[in-house]
Design a protein around this motif. Structure first.
Motif, PDB file in Angstrom:
ATOM      1  N   LYS A   1       6.496   2.992  -5.476  1.00 41.98           N
ATOM      2  CA  LYS A   1       5.979   2.060  -6.763  1.00 41.98           C
ATOM      3  C   LYS A   1       4.561   2.342  -6.958  1.00 41.98           C
ATOM      4  O   LYS A   1       3.703   2.684  -6.135  1.00 41.98           O
ATOM      5  CB  LYS A   1       6.249   0.614  -6.515  1.00 41.98           C
ATOM      6  N   LYS A   2       4.007   1.875  -8.127  1.00 46.04           N
ATOM      7  CA  LYS A   2       2.772   2.042  -8.581  1.00 46.04           C
ATOM      8  C   LYS A   2       2.122   0.815  -8.440  1.00 46.04           C
ATOM      9  O   LYS A   2       2.673  -0.268  -8.741  1.00 46.04           O
ATOM     10  CB  LYS A   2       2.373   2.702  -9.993  1.00 46.04           C
ATOM     11  N   ALA A   3       0.950   0.525  -8.736  1.00 51.78           N
ATOM     12  CA  ALA A   3       0.200  -0.763  -8.609  1.00 51.78           C
ATOM     13  C   ALA A   3       0.745  -1.582  -9.860  1.00 51.78           C
ATOM     14  O   ALA A   3       0.665  -2.732 -10.231  1.00 51.78           O
ATOM     15  CB  ALA A   3      -1.487  -0.713  -8.535  1.00 51.78           C
ATOM     16  N   ALA A   4       0.710  -0.720 -11.128  1.00 53.07           N
ATOM     17  CA  ALA A   4       1.182  -1.105 -12.389  1.00 53.07           C
ATOM     18  C   ALA A   4       2.556  -1.865 -12.173  1.00 53.07           C
ATOM     19  O   ALA A   4       2.957  -2.763 -13.043  1.00 53.07           O
ATOM     20  CB  ALA A   4       1.218  -0.379 -13.390  1.00 53.07           C
ATOM     21  N   ASP A   5       3.203  -1.461 -11.335  1.00 47.71           N
ATOM     22  CA  ASP A   5       4.680  -1.987 -11.260  1.00 47.71           C
ATOM     23  C   ASP A   5       4.865  -3.330 -10.648  1.00 47.71           C
ATOM     24  O   ASP A   5       5.956  -4.003 -10.587  1.00 47.71           O
ATOM     25  CB  ASP A   5       5.537  -1.108 -10.232  1.00 47.71           C
ATOM     26  N   PHE A   6       3.727  -3.667 -10.136  1.00 41.29           N
ATOM     27  CA  PHE A   6       3.647  -5.388  -9.790  1.00 41.29           C
ATOM     28  C   PHE A   6       3.133  -6.116 -10.840  1.00 41.29           C
ATOM     29  O   PHE A   6       2.895  -7.298 -10.258  1.00 41.29           O
ATOM     30  CB  PHE A   6       2.990  -5.256  -8.166  1.00 41.29           C
ATOM     31  N   ASP A   7       2.953  -5.830 -12.017  1.00 37.66           N
ATOM     32  CA  ASP A   7       2.689  -6.947 -13.004  1.00 37.66           C
ATOM     33  C   ASP A   7       3.841  -8.057 -13.038  1.00 37.66           C
ATOM     34  O   ASP A   7       5.113  -7.956 -12.531  1.00 37.66           O
ATOM     35  CB  ASP A   7       2.578  -6.409 -14.295  1.00 37.66           C
TER      36      ASP A   7
ATOM     37  N   ILE B   1      23.143 -10.691  -0.323  1.00 38.30           N
ATOM     38  CA  ILE B   1      21.976 -11.445  -0.660  1.00 38.30           C
ATOM     39  C   ILE B   1      21.872 -11.809  -2.019  1.00 38.30           C
ATOM     40  O   ILE B   1      22.415 -11.013  -2.840  1.00 38.30           O
ATOM     41  CB  ILE B   1      20.736 -10.852  -0.106  1.00 38.30           C
ATOM     42  N   ASP B   2      21.404 -12.949  -2.509  1.00 41.84           N
ATOM     43  CA  ASP B   2      21.471 -13.241  -3.900  1.00 41.84           C
ATOM     44  C   ASP B   2      19.982 -13.035  -4.388  1.00 41.84           C
ATOM     45  O   ASP B   2      19.766 -12.891  -5.686  1.00 41.84           O
ATOM     46  CB  ASP B   2      21.653 -14.783  -3.981  1.00 41.84           C
ATOM     47  N   HIS B   3      18.895 -13.252  -3.661  1.00 43.02           N
ATOM     48  CA  HIS B   3      17.423 -13.245  -4.233  1.00 43.02           C
ATOM     49  C   HIS B   3      16.818 -12.592  -3.104  1.00 43.02           C
ATOM     50  O   HIS B   3      16.913 -12.447  -2.101  1.00 43.02           O
ATOM     51  CB  HIS B   3      16.956 -14.757  -4.382  1.00 43.02           C
ATOM     52  N   VAL B   4      15.479 -11.939  -3.706  1.00 45.20           N
ATOM     53  CA  VAL B   4      14.466 -11.647  -2.785  1.00 45.20           C
ATOM     54  C   VAL B   4      13.257 -12.144  -3.408  1.00 45.20           C
ATOM     55  O   VAL B   4      12.960 -12.399  -4.676  1.00 45.20           O
ATOM     56  CB  VAL B   4      14.312 -10.089  -3.143  1.00 45.20           C
TER      57      VAL B   4
ATOM     58  N   ILE C   1      16.742  -1.690   9.597  1.00 52.68           N
ATOM     59  CA  ILE C   1      17.375  -0.928   8.458  1.00 52.68           C
ATOM     60  C   ILE C   1      17.001  -1.510   7.283  1.00 52.68           C
ATOM     61  O   ILE C   1      16.690  -0.801   6.297  1.00 52.68           O
ATOM     62  CB  ILE C   1      19.129  -0.935   8.641  1.00 52.68           C
ATOM     63  N   ILE C   2      17.001  -2.898   6.879  1.00 53.13           N
ATOM     64  CA  ILE C   2      16.642  -3.205   5.810  1.00 53.13           C
ATOM     65  C   ILE C   2      15.378  -3.233   5.555  1.00 53.13           C
ATOM     66  O   ILE C   2      14.984  -3.112   4.387  1.00 53.13           O
ATOM     67  CB  ILE C   2      17.020  -4.896   5.709  1.00 53.13           C
ATOM     68  N   ARG C   3      14.260  -3.592   6.625  1.00 54.08           N
ATOM     69  CA  ARG C   3      12.890  -3.422   6.381  1.00 54.08           C
ATOM     70  C   ARG C   3      12.708  -1.986   5.964  1.00 54.08           C
ATOM     71  O   ARG C   3      11.702  -1.585   4.909  1.00 54.08           O
ATOM     72  CB  ARG C   3      12.332  -3.834   7.674  1.00 54.08           C
ATOM     73  N   ASP C   4      13.184  -0.988   6.501  1.00 54.46           N
ATOM     74  CA  ASP C   4      13.109   0.497   6.139  1.00 54.46           C
ATOM     75  C   ASP C   4      13.548   0.661   4.660  1.00 54.46           C
ATOM     76  O   ASP C   4      12.663   1.352   3.958  1.00 54.46           O
ATOM     77  CB  ASP C   4      13.830   1.208   7.187  1.00 54.46           C
ATOM     78  N   LEU C   5      14.591   0.119   4.078  1.00 54.00           N
ATOM     79  CA  LEU C   5      14.874   0.337   2.732  1.00 54.00           C
ATOM     80  C   LEU C   5      13.714  -0.227   2.082  1.00 54.00           C
ATOM     81  O   LEU C   5      13.351   0.366   0.853  1.00 54.00           O
ATOM     82  CB  LEU C   5      16.346  -0.454   2.668  1.00 54.00           C
ATOM     83  N   VAL C   6      13.207  -1.395   2.466  1.00 50.64           N
ATOM     84  CA  VAL C   6      12.455  -2.207   1.449  1.00 50.64           C
ATOM     85  C   VAL C   6      11.149  -1.243   1.407  1.00 50.64           C
ATOM     86  O   VAL C   6      10.545  -1.090   0.486  1.00 50.64           O
ATOM     87  CB  VAL C   6      12.160  -3.600   2.253  1.00 50.64           C
ATOM     88  N   ILE C   7      10.629  -0.801   2.617  1.00 50.28           N
ATOM     89  CA  ILE C   7       9.421   0.020   2.632  1.00 50.28           C
ATOM     90  C   ILE C   7       9.329   1.295   1.851  1.00 50.28           C
ATOM     91  O   ILE C   7       8.523   1.557   1.012  1.00 50.28           O
ATOM     92  CB  ILE C   7       9.015   0.231   4.203  1.00 50.28           C
ATOM     93  N   LYS C   8      10.543   1.903   1.848  1.00 50.14           N
ATOM     94  CA  LYS C   8      10.765   3.029   1.306  1.00 50.14           C
ATOM     95  C   LYS C   8      10.921   2.797  -0.279  1.00 50.14           C
ATOM     96  O   LYS C   8      10.210   3.421  -1.156  1.00 50.14           O
ATOM     97  CB  LYS C   8      12.130   3.736   1.340  1.00 50.14           C
TER      98      LYS C   8
ATOM     99  N   ILE D   1      11.801  -4.929  -9.584  1.00 49.53           N
ATOM    100  CA  ILE D   1      11.915  -4.575  -8.268  1.00 49.53           C
ATOM    101  C   ILE D   1      12.602  -5.297  -7.130  1.00 49.53           C
ATOM    102  O   ILE D   1      13.235  -4.977  -6.195  1.00 49.53           O
ATOM    103  CB  ILE D   1      10.147  -4.440  -7.795  1.00 49.53           C
ATOM    104  N   LYS D   2      12.560  -6.602  -7.556  1.00 45.50           N
ATOM    105  CA  LYS D   2      13.385  -7.220  -6.863  1.00 45.50           C
ATOM    106  C   LYS D   2      14.982  -7.100  -6.846  1.00 45.50           C
ATOM    107  O   LYS D   2      15.561  -7.041  -5.907  1.00 45.50           O
ATOM    108  CB  LYS D   2      13.186  -9.070  -7.106  1.00 45.50           C
ATOM    109  N   LYS D   3      15.392  -7.056  -8.191  1.00 47.88           N
ATOM    110  CA  LYS D   3      16.733  -6.511  -8.437  1.00 47.88           C
ATOM    111  C   LYS D   3      16.906  -5.310  -7.692  1.00 47.88           C
ATOM    112  O   LYS D   3      18.201  -5.076  -7.138  1.00 47.88           O
ATOM    113  CB  LYS D   3      16.893  -6.409  -9.766  1.00 47.88           C
ATOM    114  N   GLU D   4      16.296  -4.356  -7.737  1.00 49.48           N
ATOM    115  CA  GLU D   4      16.347  -2.988  -7.224  1.00 49.48           C
ATOM    116  C   GLU D   4      16.579  -3.182  -5.574  1.00 49.48           C
ATOM    117  O   GLU D   4      17.464  -2.591  -4.987  1.00 49.48           O
ATOM    118  CB  GLU D   4      14.969  -2.066  -7.379  1.00 49.48           C
TER     119      GLU D   4
END
Length: 153
Positions: free
Chosen positions: A112-118, A142-145, A100-107, A125-128
């Motif tokens: 996202k776009k490539a520019a979102d990974f600057d 969880i506290d961190h990703v 379930i967690i992996r599904d949420l992460v993948i969705k 994205i980690k906070k989201e």
């Protein structure tokens, strides 16, 4: 006779070089010894803080997703870990809820776009991801990703 003074001079030269090396070595040792004491006091304090805040990480494995860039087909490959305080109940719950967690992460990542990974934006994205994963968990949060091996192509 001219050979004897040369031998005497070379012996004096060797003795002077050896004394110089001993002096420099002693000074270097003394400096390292003093710096070691100061560094040990500092590192002892930081070690105490690290022990007080132990964090457990759990791998959500590698994700490979398409990104929503319209100009070209792009994909993201990332190895994701979640971090949380020591909690054995949460360990077992995360293992049980992993699909379930992996599904949420993948969705989330697929939207996202490539520019979102600057570097400046990736923390958002980690906070989201944290805000989407925590409601699934009942025995802790969880506290961190952490993103390892992040590749956008």
């Amino acid at each position: 006779m001219s050979e004897k003074p040369k031998k005497g001079n070379s012996l004096k030269l060797v003795i002077i070089v050896l004394l110089g090396l001993i002096l420099v070595g002693g000074a270097a040792f003394g400096g390292m010894y003093i710096a070691g004491k100061k560094g040990a006091a500092t590192s002892t304090t930081s070690t105490t803080n690290a022990v007080a805040t132990k964090e457990v990480t759990y791998s959500l494995d590698e994700c490979l997703v398409n990104l929503t860039d319209s100009d070209a087909k792009r994909y993201l490959k990332v190895l994701i870990y979640v971090g949380y305080g020591e909690n054995t109940d949460l360990d077992t719950e995360i293992k049980a809820q992993k699909p379930i967690i992996r599904d949420l992460v993948i969705k989330t990542l697929r939207s996202k776009k490539a520019a979102d990974f600057d570097d400046a934006v990736v923390d958002n994205i980690k906070k989201e991801l944290i805000t989407k994963i925590n409601p699934v968990l009942t025995k802790g949060k969880i506290d961190h990703v952490y993103f390892n091996d992040l590749l956008v192509q």
